[in-house]
Motif scaffolding. Structure first.
Motif, PDB file in Angstrom:
ATOM      1  N   ALA A   1      24.752  62.108 -40.292  1.00 26.32           N
ATOM      2  CA  ALA A   1      25.188  62.167 -38.895  1.00 26.32           C
ATOM      3  C   ALA A   1      24.766  63.487 -38.242  1.00 26.32           C
ATOM      4  N   ILE A   2      24.877  64.579 -38.983  1.00 21.15           N
ATOM      5  CA  ILE A   2      24.438  65.880 -38.457  1.00 21.15           C
ATOM      6  C   ILE A   2      22.935  65.823 -38.161  1.00 21.15           C
ATOM      7  N   PHE A   3      22.198  65.284 -39.118  1.00 22.57           N
ATOM      8  CA  PHE A   3      20.749  65.162 -39.013  1.00 22.57           C
ATOM      9  C   PHE A   3      20.358  64.250 -37.839  1.00 22.57           C
ATOM     10  N   TYR A   4      21.094  63.116 -37.710  1.00 18.97           N
ATOM     11  CA  TYR A   4      20.834  62.144 -36.635  1.00 18.97           C
ATOM     12  C   TYR A   4      20.995  62.800 -35.267  1.00 18.97           C
ATOM     13  N   ASN A   5      22.046  63.616 -35.121  1.00 11.17           N
ATOM     14  CA  ASN A   5      22.251  64.307 -33.844  1.00 11.17           C
ATOM     15  C   ASN A   5      21.085  65.222 -33.501  1.00 11.17           C
ATOM     16  N   GLU A   6      20.478  65.818 -34.542  1.00  6.57           N
ATOM     17  CA  GLU A   6      19.352  66.733 -34.321  1.00  6.57           C
ATOM     18  C   GLU A   6      18.089  65.986 -33.892  1.00  6.57           C
ATOM     19  N   ILE A   7      17.850  64.828 -34.527  1.00  8.52           N
ATOM     20  CA  ILE A   7      16.542  64.183 -34.349  1.00  8.52           C
ATOM     21  C   ILE A   7      16.542  62.989 -33.392  1.00  8.52           C
ATOM     22  N   LYS A   8      17.740  62.565 -32.928  1.00  5.37           N
ATOM     23  CA  LYS A   8      17.769  61.300 -32.179  1.00  5.37           C
ATOM     24  C   LYS A   8      17.016  61.382 -30.849  1.00  5.37           C
ATOM     25  N   GLY A   9      16.777  62.617 -30.330  1.00  9.23           N
ATOM     26  CA  GLY A   9      16.054  62.759 -29.070  1.00  9.23           C
ATOM     27  C   GLY A   9      14.548  62.587 -29.223  1.00  9.23           C
ATOM     28  N   LEU A  10      14.040  62.691 -30.450  1.00  7.45           N
ATOM     29  CA  LEU A  10      12.589  62.601 -30.668  1.00  7.45           C
ATOM     30  C   LEU A  10      12.078  61.208 -30.305  1.00  7.45           C
ATOM     31  N   LYS A  11      10.902  61.185 -29.664  1.00  7.84           N
ATOM     32  CA  LYS A  11      10.305  59.906 -29.234  1.00  7.84           C
ATOM     33  C   LYS A  11      10.113  58.943 -30.405  1.00  7.84           C
ATOM     34  N   VAL A  12       9.609  59.505 -31.524  1.00  7.23           N
ATOM     35  CA  VAL A  12       9.286  58.650 -32.657  1.00  7.23           C
ATOM     36  C   VAL A  12      10.554  58.035 -33.264  1.00  7.23           C
ATOM     37  N   VAL A  13      11.653  58.804 -33.255  1.00 12.71           N
ATOM     38  CA  VAL A  13      12.927  58.291 -33.782  1.00 12.71           C
ATOM     39  C   VAL A  13      13.456  57.179 -32.869  1.00 12.71           C
ATOM     40  N   GLN A  14      13.317  57.407 -31.551  1.00 16.81           N
ATOM     41  CA  GLN A  14      13.766  56.369 -30.609  1.00 16.81           C
ATOM     42  C   GLN A  14      12.964  55.074 -30.781  1.00 16.81           C
ATOM     43  N   ALA A  15      11.650  55.244 -31.002  1.00 15.17           N
ATOM     44  CA  ALA A  15      10.806  54.060 -31.215  1.00 15.17           C
ATOM     45  C   ALA A  15      11.202  53.345 -32.515  1.00 15.17           C
ATOM     46  N   PHE A  16      11.504  54.152 -33.542  1.00 16.82           N
ATOM     47  CA  PHE A  16      11.938  53.591 -34.826  1.00 16.82           C
ATOM     48  C   PHE A  16      13.181  52.716 -34.629  1.00 16.82           C
ATOM     49  N   PHE A  17      14.186  53.268 -33.927  1.00 15.47           N
ATOM     50  CA  PHE A  17      15.418  52.498 -33.746  1.00 15.47           C
ATOM     51  C   PHE A  17      15.236  51.336 -32.776  1.00 15.47           C
ATOM     52  N   GLN A  18      14.300  51.475 -31.850  1.00 15.93           N
ATOM     53  CA  GLN A  18      14.017  50.346 -30.962  1.00 15.93           C
ATOM     54  C   GLN A  18      13.456  49.166 -31.764  1.00 15.93           C
ATOM     55  N   GLY A  19      12.720  49.475 -32.817  1.00 18.61           N
ATOM     56  CA  GLY A  19      12.232  48.429 -33.708  1.00 18.61           C
ATOM     57  C   GLY A  19      13.318  47.900 -34.637  1.00 18.61           C
ATOM     58  N   VAL A  20      14.231  48.809 -35.051  1.00 18.06           N
ATOM     59  CA  VAL A  20      15.276  48.422 -36.016  1.00 18.06           C
ATOM     60  C   VAL A  20      16.327  47.502 -35.383  1.00 18.06           C
ATOM     61  N   ARG A  21      16.672  47.762 -34.106  1.00 16.43           N
ATOM     62  CA  ARG A  21      17.783  47.009 -33.494  1.00 16.43           C
ATOM     63  C   ARG A  21      17.589  45.491 -33.527  1.00 16.43           C
ATOM     64  N   PRO A  22      16.417  44.973 -33.123  1.00 18.23           N
ATOM     65  CA  PRO A  22      16.248  43.505 -33.224  1.00 18.23           C
ATOM     66  C   PRO A  22      16.343  43.011 -34.670  1.00 18.23           C
ATOM     67  N   ALA A  23      15.901  43.863 -35.612  1.00 17.27           N
ATOM     68  CA  ALA A  23      15.975  43.462 -37.025  1.00 17.27           C
ATOM     69  C   ALA A  23      17.416  43.336 -37.482  1.00 17.27           C
ATOM     70  N   ILE A  24      18.273  44.252 -37.033  1.00 20.39           N
ATOM     71  CA  ILE A  24      19.695  44.200 -37.399  1.00 20.39           C
ATOM     72  C   ILE A  24      20.314  42.909 -36.868  1.00 20.39           C
ATOM     73  N   VAL A  25      20.002  42.583 -35.614  1.00 20.90           N
ATOM     74  CA  VAL A  25      20.517  41.342 -35.028  1.00 20.90           C
ATOM     75  C   VAL A  25      20.040  40.136 -35.845  1.00 20.90           C
ATOM     76  N   ALA A  26      18.757  40.162 -36.245  1.00 20.58           N
ATOM     77  CA  ALA A  26      18.220  39.052 -37.033  1.00 20.58           C
ATOM     78  C   ALA A  26      18.907  38.961 -38.393  1.00 20.58           C
ATOM     79  N   LEU A  27      19.166  40.108 -39.027  1.00 22.62           N
ATOM     80  CA  LEU A  27      19.854  40.103 -40.330  1.00 22.62           C
ATOM     81  C   LEU A  27      21.251  39.512 -40.194  1.00 22.62           C
ATOM     82  N   ILE A  28      21.932  39.876 -39.114  1.00 23.85           N
ATOM     83  CA  ILE A  28      23.291  39.363 -38.909  1.00 23.85           C
ATOM     84  C   ILE A  28      23.232  37.853 -38.651  1.00 23.85           C
ATOM     85  N   ALA A  29      22.273  37.426 -37.816  1.00 26.18           N
ATOM     86  CA  ALA A  29      22.145  35.991 -37.531  1.00 26.18           C
ATOM     87  C   ALA A  29      21.842  35.221 -38.822  1.00 26.18           C
TER      88      ALA A  29
END
Lengths: 182, 173
Positions: free
Chosen positions: A96-124
């Protein structure tokens, strides 16, 4: 003392090295407790898992507490609980400490933008797999629809829905039971 | 006050999560995102992804993360203590009774009602997460691909999460 320390270390190891949530932990707990340390026999372990699954809460935590309690009472259950939870606490606070540091980075945002649909698919996909695990009865179809509509359209609190459906299940099981009587 | 609130919210979540980490989703969404607004909808999904990629039960990971985000290390401790306390109380008081009465019609009936309810609740949470997560056709493609792979092939969710994350880096940056 050595016994408690050993118990603590077993569950610490399970908590620290099992990825993928509670269900992934069950076979690891089984290997440690039943096979490696021979604290509980295989049949008892299956009963413990069945009960841990039916009680609310994380299944890994429930089974750790149950095993600790069975082996050494309240103190035993506190020891296993601490063992299974401590790695999560330490790892997640660090992450969580690390996430707060890096969450503003473009590449991290792109990573999570890709992960979110996958999480929804896993739940479905999990929902689909869960529906295979329950009997194909009208009553189950009715309860699924009822709880879905209750949340998605009527905005009823999930706790209210769970209690209501538990009562429906209770009433229906008694009805089925009395139907079976001669 | 915030600590007490964190503790109580996660105590409720711990007491009413039946059937593993995913079953927490509707409760967390309701209590953490809608009512208390400790997280936004997309942060909530990110935290869930991180919880799934980290060692430990997802329920504990999510509680620790939300508690930390809301009020630092003490917040993490209060939230985690809240989510495990119902387990501790129920297992040490009820477990033996359930084990001795596992064939009881009443206990079976209660769980026969709860199991399908949990499926409905997770579906509803999934729908609202879908509206936040799948914002363009690229997201739609990722969701469909991951869904089909996970249904058809025996593969660890973490592999799929990492795969889609790298796909995200490739598609969005």
């Amino acid at each position: 003392m050595n016994f408690y320390l050993n118990l603590f270390l077993i569950f610490l190891k399970v908590g620290a090295f099992t990825l993928g949530g509670g269900y992934a932990m069950i076979p690891v707990i089984q290997r440690e407790v039943v096979h490696n340390h021979k604290l509980i026999d295989a049949d008892e372990f299956l009963d413990i898992i069945a009960v841990s699954q039916s009680l609310p809460g994380a299944i890994a935590v429930n089974s750790a507490v149950f095993i600790g309690y069975k082996l050494a009472g309240i103190i035993g259950s506190l020891v296993t609980l601490l063992g299974i939870v401590l790695p999560s606490l330490v790892v997640i606070i660090t992450v969580a400490i690390f996430y707060n540091e890096i969450k503003g980075l473009k590449v991290v945002q792109a990573f999570f933008q890709g992960v979110r649909p996958a999480i929804v698919a896993l739940i479905a996909a999990t929902v689909v797999k869960l529906t295979y695990s329950i009997p194909k009865k009208y009553i189950n179809f009715f309860i699924i629809t009822l709880s879905f509509v209750g949340i998605a359209l009527l905005d009823i609190h999930p706790i209210v829905i769970i209690i209501a459906c538990a009562l429906i299940g209770l009433i229906f099981s008694r009805k089925e039971d009395s139907d079976e009587l001669p | 006050m915030n600590y007490l609130n964190l503790f109580l919210v996660f105590f409720r979540i711990g007491a009413f999560t039946f059937g593993g980490g995913y079953a927490m989703l509707p409760l967390i969404e309701r209590e953490i995102v809608s009512v208390n607004q400790w997280l936004s909808q997309s942060e909530f999904i990110d935290i869930f992804a991180i919880s799934q990629m980290s060692p430990g039960p997802i329920a504990i990971n999510a509680a620790t993360f939300v508690g930390f985000r809301s009020s630092g290390v003490p917040g993490a401790l209060f939230a985690t203590f809240g989510v495990i306390l119902p387990s501790f109380i129920l297992v040490t008081s009820l477990a033996k009774m359930i084990l001795n009465n596992k064939d009881s019609v009443y206990i079976k009936g209660i769980f026969a009602g709860i199991r399908p309810a949990v499926i409905g609740l997770i579906s509803a949470a999934c729908l609202s997460m879908f509206q936040i997560s799948v914002v363009d056709y690229k997201g739609g493609i990722i969701a469909i691909v991951v869904f089909i792979i996970f249904i058809r092939v025996k593969v660890h969710p973490i592999i799929l999460i990492l795969f889609s994350g790298f796909l995200g880096v490739f598609l969005y940056s």
